[in-house]
Design an enzyme around this catalytic site. Structure first.
Site, mmCIF file in Angstrom:
data_model
loop_
_atom_site.group_PDB
_atom_site.id
_atom_site.type_symbol
_atom_site.label_atom_id
_atom_site.label_comp_id
_atom_site.label_asym_id
_atom_site.label_seq_id
_atom_site.Cartn_x
_atom_site.Cartn_y
_atom_site.Cartn_z
ATOM 1 N N ALA A 28 0.869 -1.171 0.000
ATOM 2 C CA ALA A 28 0.000 0.000 0.000
ATOM 3 C C ALA A 28 0.911 1.228 0.000
ATOM 4 O O ALA A 28 2.129 1.114 0.133
ATOM 5 C CB ALA A 28 -0.929 -0.015 1.207
ATOM 6 N N TYR A 29 0.300 2.399 -0.147
ATOM 7 C CA TYR A 29 1.074 3.623 -0.322
ATOM 8 C C TYR A 29 0.770 4.655 0.751
ATOM 9 O O TYR A 29 -0.394 4.942 1.032
ATOM 10 C CB TYR A 29 0.807 4.221 -1.711
ATOM 11 N N LEU A 30 1.836 5.226 1.296
ATOM 12 C CA LEU A 30 1.703 6.372 2.189
ATOM 13 C C LEU A 30 1.501 7.644 1.366
ATOM 14 O O LEU A 30 0.906 8.602 1.835
ATOM 15 C CB LEU A 30 2.948 6.512 3.069
ATOM 16 N N GLU A 82 -2.784 5.301 2.321
ATOM 17 C CA GLU A 82 -3.915 5.762 1.524
ATOM 18 C C GLU A 82 -4.834 4.575 1.254
ATOM 19 O O GLU A 82 -4.403 3.418 1.332
ATOM 20 C CB GLU A 82 -3.408 6.355 0.209
#
Length: 155
Positions: A28-30, A82
């Protein structure tokens, strides 16, 4: 350090017969800003924090910094990422002097299969396996940071 790679869609699952290894990945992405993406990834009992810069004009090269982090810290970071998560199985397939990473996406992105090959430079030649399809290098629709948005919309 710059990462130089080319990306392709995959037209058959014949690569599975040629694979030397399979790895389960969750990420996943920060941050998914195209100028600087920040990714958290777990692979089995290992975890990584990766920062990638903006791609060059052809989409083959961009800055990449990656550091292994403790798995427990990655699990905590995943909680504040996110929306959206990528779940995939990565097959490592040797072809000549290169290794293709073939990602079979699961869950919200099921059905999508993308192969990447890392190169020494942008003009590095490589053998093209029979299962390799259309090249999508530089097509932002196939960046993981964009795919995670599609995953968030579906699930």
């Amino acid at each position: 350090m710059n990462e130089i790679e080319r990306k392709f869609l995959v037209k058959s699952d014949k690569f599975k017969e040629e694979a030397q290894k399979k790895i389960s990945i969750q990420q996943a992405y920060l941050n998914t800003d195209p100028a600087r993406t920040i990714r958290v990834r777990t692979t089995g009992d290992k975890a990584y924090l990766t920062i990638k810069g903006k791609s060059n004009k052809s989409g083959t090269s961009r800055f990449e910094w990656e550091k292994e982090i403790p798995l427990e810290e990655a699990k905590e970071l995943l909680k504040i990422c996110e929306p959206g998560k990528i779940v995939k199985e990565r097959y490592l397939v040797s072809s000549g002097r290169h290794t293709f990473e073939v990602d079979v996406f699961l869950e919200a992105l099921e059905g999508l299969i993308i192969a990447e090959v890392e190169l020494q430079d942008e003009n590095d030649e490589f053998e093209i396996p029979s299962w390799l399809g259309k090249e999508v290098t530089g097509d932002v629709n196939y960046y993981n940071s964009r795919l995670v948005e599609k995953a968030a919309q579906k699930g």
